[in-house]
Design a protein around this motif. Structure first.
Motif, PDB file in Angstrom:
ATOM      1  N   HIS A   1      21.977  17.864 -12.281  1.00  0.00           N
ATOM      2  CA  HIS A   1      21.936  17.455 -10.883  1.00  0.00           C
ATOM      3  C   HIS A   1      21.142  18.475 -10.083  1.00  0.00           C
ATOM      4  O   HIS A   1      21.355  19.682 -10.211  1.00  0.00           O
ATOM      5  N   ARG A   2      20.212  17.976  -9.279  1.00  0.00           N
ATOM      6  CA  ARG A   2      19.401  18.862  -8.446  1.00  0.00           C
ATOM      7  C   ARG A   2      19.745  18.676  -6.984  1.00  0.00           C
ATOM      8  O   ARG A   2      19.703  17.568  -6.459  1.00  0.00           O
ATOM      9  N   GLN A   3      20.089  19.766  -6.342  1.00  0.00           N
ATOM     10  CA  GLN A   3      20.300  19.802  -4.910  1.00  0.00           C
ATOM     11  C   GLN A   3      19.295  20.797  -4.348  1.00  0.00           C
ATOM     12  O   GLN A   3      19.410  21.995  -4.591  1.00  0.00           O
ATOM     13  N   GLY A   4      18.283  20.298  -3.639  1.00  0.00           N
ATOM     14  CA  GLY A   4      17.207  21.182  -3.197  1.00  0.00           C
ATOM     15  C   GLY A   4      16.330  21.549  -4.378  1.00  0.00           C
ATOM     16  O   GLY A   4      15.795  20.685  -5.067  1.00  0.00           O
TER      17      GLY A   4
ATOM     18  N   SER B   1      33.462  18.056  -8.100  1.00  0.00           N
ATOM     19  CA  SER B   1      32.878  18.008  -6.759  1.00  0.00           C
ATOM     20  C   SER B   1      32.250  16.642  -6.553  1.00  0.00           C
ATOM     21  O   SER B   1      31.967  15.915  -7.517  1.00  0.00           O
ATOM     22  N   VAL B   2      32.035  16.276  -5.296  1.00  0.00           N
ATOM     23  CA  VAL B   2      31.429  14.995  -4.947  1.00  0.00           C
ATOM     24  C   VAL B   2      30.078  15.265  -4.307  1.00  0.00           C
ATOM     25  O   VAL B   2      29.978  16.073  -3.379  1.00  0.00           O
ATOM     26  N   VAL B   3      29.037  14.609  -4.812  1.00  0.00           N
ATOM     27  CA  VAL B   3      27.703  14.779  -4.257  1.00  0.00           C
ATOM     28  C   VAL B   3      27.228  13.448  -3.673  1.00  0.00           C
ATOM     29  O   VAL B   3      27.635  12.374  -4.127  1.00  0.00           O
ATOM     30  N   TYR B   4      26.369  13.556  -2.659  1.00  0.00           N
ATOM     31  CA  TYR B   4      25.908  12.365  -1.957  1.00  0.00           C
ATOM     32  C   TYR B   4      24.379  12.260  -1.937  1.00  0.00           C
ATOM     33  O   TYR B   4      23.845  11.291  -1.399  1.00  0.00           O
ATOM     34  N   SER B   5      23.704  13.228  -2.498  1.00  0.00           N
ATOM     35  CA  SER B   5      22.248  13.206  -2.508  1.00  0.00           C
ATOM     36  C   SER B   5      21.763  14.040  -3.681  1.00  0.00           C
ATOM     37  O   SER B   5      22.542  14.693  -4.385  1.00  0.00           O
ATOM     38  N   GLY B   6      20.442  14.028  -3.873  1.00  0.00           N
ATOM     39  CA  GLY B   6      19.849  14.786  -4.956  1.00  0.00           C
ATOM     40  C   GLY B   6      19.528  13.914  -6.152  1.00  0.00           C
ATOM     41  O   GLY B   6      19.960  12.761  -6.253  1.00  0.00           O
ATOM     42  N   SER B   7      18.766  14.464  -7.087  1.00  0.00           N
ATOM     43  CA  SER B   7      18.360  13.749  -8.294  1.00  0.00           C
ATOM     44  C   SER B   7      19.305  14.072  -9.441  1.00  0.00           C
ATOM     45  O   SER B   7      19.860  15.175  -9.522  1.00  0.00           O
ATOM     46  N   ILE B   8      19.488  13.109 -10.339  1.00  0.00           N
ATOM     47  CA  ILE B   8      20.219  13.375 -11.569  1.00  0.00           C
ATOM     48  C   ILE B   8      19.332  13.019 -12.756  1.00  0.00           C
ATOM     49  O   ILE B   8      18.602  12.030 -12.727  1.00  0.00           O
TER      50      ILE B   8
ATOM     51  N   LYS C   1       0.820  -1.214   0.000  1.00  0.00           N
ATOM     52  CA  LYS C   1       0.000   0.000   0.000  1.00  0.00           C
ATOM     53  C   LYS C   1       0.847   1.254   0.000  1.00  0.00           C
ATOM     54  O   LYS C   1       0.393   2.306  -0.426  1.00  0.00           O
ATOM     55  N   GLY C   2       2.081   1.146   0.493  1.00  0.00           N
ATOM     56  CA  GLY C   2       2.917   2.339   0.650  1.00  0.00           C
ATOM     57  C   GLY C   2       4.297   2.177   0.077  1.00  0.00           C
ATOM     58  O   GLY C   2       5.277   2.612   0.691  1.00  0.00           O
ATOM     59  N   GLY C   3       4.413   1.531  -1.106  1.00  0.00           N
ATOM     60  CA  GLY C   3       5.726   1.352  -1.723  1.00  0.00           C
ATOM     61  C   GLY C   3       6.409   2.691  -1.958  1.00  0.00           C
ATOM     62  O   GLY C   3       5.771   3.687  -2.279  1.00  0.00           O
ATOM     63  N   ARG C   4       7.749   2.710  -1.790  1.00  0.00           N
ATOM     64  CA  ARG C   4       8.502   3.956  -1.902  1.00  0.00           C
ATOM     65  C   ARG C   4       9.601   3.810  -2.934  1.00  0.00           C
ATOM     66  O   ARG C   4      10.232   2.762  -3.058  1.00  0.00           O
ATOM     67  N   GLY C   5       9.858   4.914  -3.634  1.00  0.00           N
ATOM     68  CA  GLY C   5      10.967   4.965  -4.572  1.00  0.00           C
ATOM     69  C   GLY C   5      12.009   5.946  -4.083  1.00  0.00           C
ATOM     70  O   GLY C   5      12.142   6.204  -2.894  1.00  0.00           O
ATOM     71  N   GLN C   6      12.764   6.513  -5.036  1.00  0.00           N
ATOM     72  CA  GLN C   6      13.822   7.450  -4.669  1.00  0.00           C
ATOM     73  C   GLN C   6      13.250   8.626  -3.887  1.00  0.00           C
ATOM     74  O   GLN C   6      12.171   9.122  -4.191  1.00  0.00           O
ATOM     75  N   LEU C   7      13.993   9.065  -2.866  1.00  0.00           N
ATOM     76  CA  LEU C   7      13.584  10.174  -2.004  1.00  0.00           C
ATOM     77  C   LEU C   7      12.229   9.900  -1.362  1.00  0.00           C
ATOM     78  O   LEU C   7      11.464  10.801  -1.074  1.00  0.00           O
ATOM     79  N   ARG C   8      11.931   8.575  -1.151  1.00  0.00           N
ATOM     80  CA  ARG C   8      10.718   8.113  -0.471  1.00  0.00           C
ATOM     81  C   ARG C   8       9.446   8.495  -1.224  1.00  0.00           C
ATOM     82  O   ARG C   8       8.372   8.582  -0.644  1.00  0.00           O
ATOM     83  N   ARG C   9       9.554   8.693  -2.551  1.00  0.00           N
ATOM     84  CA  ARG C   9       8.358   8.976  -3.347  1.00  0.00           C
ATOM     85  C   ARG C   9       7.556   7.686  -3.540  1.00  0.00           C
ATOM     86  O   ARG C   9       8.113   6.593  -3.604  1.00  0.00           O
ATOM     87  N   PRO C  10       6.209   7.781  -3.671  1.00  0.00           N
ATOM     88  CA  PRO C  10       5.395   6.574  -3.897  1.00  0.00           C
ATOM     89  C   PRO C  10       5.803   5.874  -5.185  1.00  0.00           C
ATOM     90  O   PRO C  10       6.185   6.520  -6.158  1.00  0.00           O
ATOM     91  N   TRP C  11       5.712   4.538  -5.184  1.00  0.00           N
ATOM     92  CA  TRP C  11       6.037   3.745  -6.373  1.00  0.00           C
ATOM     93  C   TRP C  11       4.983   2.672  -6.518  1.00  0.00           C
ATOM     94  O   TRP C  11       4.521   2.102  -5.537  1.00  0.00           O
ATOM     95  N   VAL C  12       4.585   2.400  -7.771  1.00  0.00           N
ATOM     96  CA  VAL C  12       3.515   1.449  -8.028  1.00  0.00           C
ATOM     97  C   VAL C  12       3.892   0.071  -7.486  1.00  0.00           C
ATOM     98  O   VAL C  12       5.005  -0.415  -7.682  1.00  0.00           O
ATOM     99  N   SER C  13       2.972  -0.557  -6.738  1.00  0.00           N
ATOM    100  CA  SER C  13       3.248  -1.834  -6.079  1.00  0.00           C
ATOM    101  C   SER C  13       2.035  -2.736  -6.231  1.00  0.00           C
ATOM    102  O   SER C  13       1.230  -2.875  -5.315  1.00  0.00           O
ATOM    103  N   VAL C  14       1.891  -3.328  -7.396  1.00  0.00           N
ATOM    104  CA  VAL C  14       0.693  -4.097  -7.719  1.00  0.00           C
ATOM    105  C   VAL C  14       1.023  -5.583  -7.797  1.00  0.00           C
ATOM    106  O   VAL C  14       2.182  -5.971  -7.981  1.00  0.00           O
ATOM    107  N   PRO C  15       0.011  -6.463  -7.640  1.00  0.00           N
ATOM    108  CA  PRO C  15       0.251  -7.898  -7.779  1.00  0.00           C
ATOM    109  C   PRO C  15       0.870  -8.228  -9.130  1.00  0.00           C
ATOM    110  O   PRO C  15       0.478  -7.678 -10.168  1.00  0.00           O
ATOM    111  N   GLY C  16       1.837  -9.118  -9.110  1.00  0.00           N
ATOM    112  CA  GLY C  16       2.552  -9.492 -10.335  1.00  0.00           C
ATOM    113  C   GLY C  16       3.937  -8.898 -10.386  1.00  0.00           C
ATOM    114  O   GLY C  16       4.840  -9.478 -11.003  1.00  0.00           O
ATOM    115  N   ASN C  17       4.142  -7.719  -9.765  1.00  0.00           N
ATOM    116  CA  ASN C  17       5.481  -7.173  -9.618  1.00  0.00           C
ATOM    117  C   ASN C  17       6.135  -7.793  -8.385  1.00  0.00           C
ATOM    118  O   ASN C  17       5.472  -8.385  -7.540  1.00  0.00           O
ATOM    119  N   LEU C  18       7.444  -7.649  -8.287  1.00  0.00           N
ATOM    120  CA  LEU C  18       8.162  -8.185  -7.134  1.00  0.00           C
ATOM    121  C   LEU C  18       8.367  -7.090  -6.097  1.00  0.00           C
ATOM    122  O   LEU C  18       8.920  -6.027  -6.396  1.00  0.00           O
TER     123      LEU C  18
END
Length: 303
Positions: A262-265, A291-298, A101-118
């Motif tokens: 790259h997005r930071q904030g 530079s070295v980054v450890y978070s954010g979207s690319i 019911k509450g599957g999460r993706g990157q940055l804890r965003r909701p992700w589709v979690s339906v029967p048939g997927n793993l």
């Protein structure tokens, strides 16, 4: 190696629903080909506080376990943590949920979690330094390698999204509490969100993972993956140096050497993806300044 598969017959209270596997096979083509659904198995009661006596059907199969299989839950990671607290999920023990019911993706965003997927989560002990700081990359690497062996090339979008043919087919999350780790993974085996349902700034569109042969059930895929991945994990920690490992990951890294965003904030910057730092961070070159980054979207394309 043999392991136990435990099919929940009466669930774990409100945490994890039981499942009618005959009905599931009728409703979900992905589960219809699972041979264990037609087997009788051994019924057994397991005392698990705080749920009392839990009725399960036991099977012994080739693989790594135990593997708990149930119906609907909030997330398989929550179930895994609860079983760890109950002393019922050792290292490499796993939880396969038919639906979340509450599957999460990157940055804890909701992700589709339906029967048939793993939808699966498994327990792991925190590895020794410096591997503890590289665990997200290790998880992404061992599963991308195993999936490639089972189908077509799967690449890693830093830090551990899984891509095939330029589209997202799965993702991995790593959570640590003390000396315990739970790694959760979702794979699009039967369905993927349509392009219109993806965020406008999504790194790529989603698709269904291509495996050979087709028609594997979620449980069958996991039993194959966990066996291969455990062997690869042990091999890396025992025989591979961190620098050599990072070179191996770089070979599977999506967009290596390309210009990305790259997005930071709320701020987006354009840079070249150069490689991986020794601690697992992403090295970006912005107009000659690294530079070295450890978070954010690319993203590959401009948002």
């Amino acid at each position: 190696m043999n392991c136990e598969v435990l099919l929940l017959d009466n669930g774990l209270g409100e945490l994890f629903d039981p499942v009618d596997f005959k009905e599931l096979a009728f409703q979900s083509p992905g589960w219809a080909g699972e041979p264990r659904l037609d087997a009788v198995g051994e019924y057994d009661g397991i005392s698990l506080p705080p749920w009392g006596d839990v009725l399960v059907r036991r099977f012994r199969v080739q693989g790594v376990g135990p593997v708990w299989v149930g119906g609907r839950c909030e997330t398989s990671m929550e179930v895994a943590w609860a079983l760890i607290r109950a002393g019922a999920l050792p290292s490499w023990g796993s939880v396969v949920a038919v639906e979340q019911k509450g599957g999460r993706g990157q940055l804890r965003r909701p992700w589709v979690s339906v029967p048939g997927n793993l939808h699966v989560s498994f327990a792991l002990e925190v590895p020794p330094a410096p591997w503890d700081s590289l665990l997200s990359l290790v998880a992404g690497y061992i599963f991308s390698q195993a999936l490639t062996e089972l189908g077509e090339s799967v690449r890693i979008k830093w830090p551990n999204d899984l891509y095939q043919h330029g589209r997202k087919v799965g993702g991995i999350l790593v959570e640590q509490r003390g000396q315990d780790v739970v790694i959760g993974m979702g794979l699009n085996l039967a369905q993927a969100p349509g392009d219109h349902k993806m965020r406008s700034e999504a790194a790529a569109r989603a698709d269904i993972l291509q495996l050979r042969p087709h028609g594997r059930s979620p449980l069958g895929v996991w039993l194959e993956l966990v066996n291969r991945s455990k062997n690869a994990y042990k091999e890396i920690l025992k025989h591979t140096s961190p620098s050599t490992f990072l070179s191996l990951v770089s070979e599977r890294l999506l967009w290596l050497g390309h210009m990305i965003y790259h997005r930071q904030g709320t701020h987006w910057e354009r840079a070249r993806l150069v490689g991986l730092h020794q601690d697992g961070g992403l090295i970006l070159d912005k107009n000659g300044n690294k530079s070295v980054v450890y978070s954010g979207s690319i993203l590959f394309e401009q948002p």
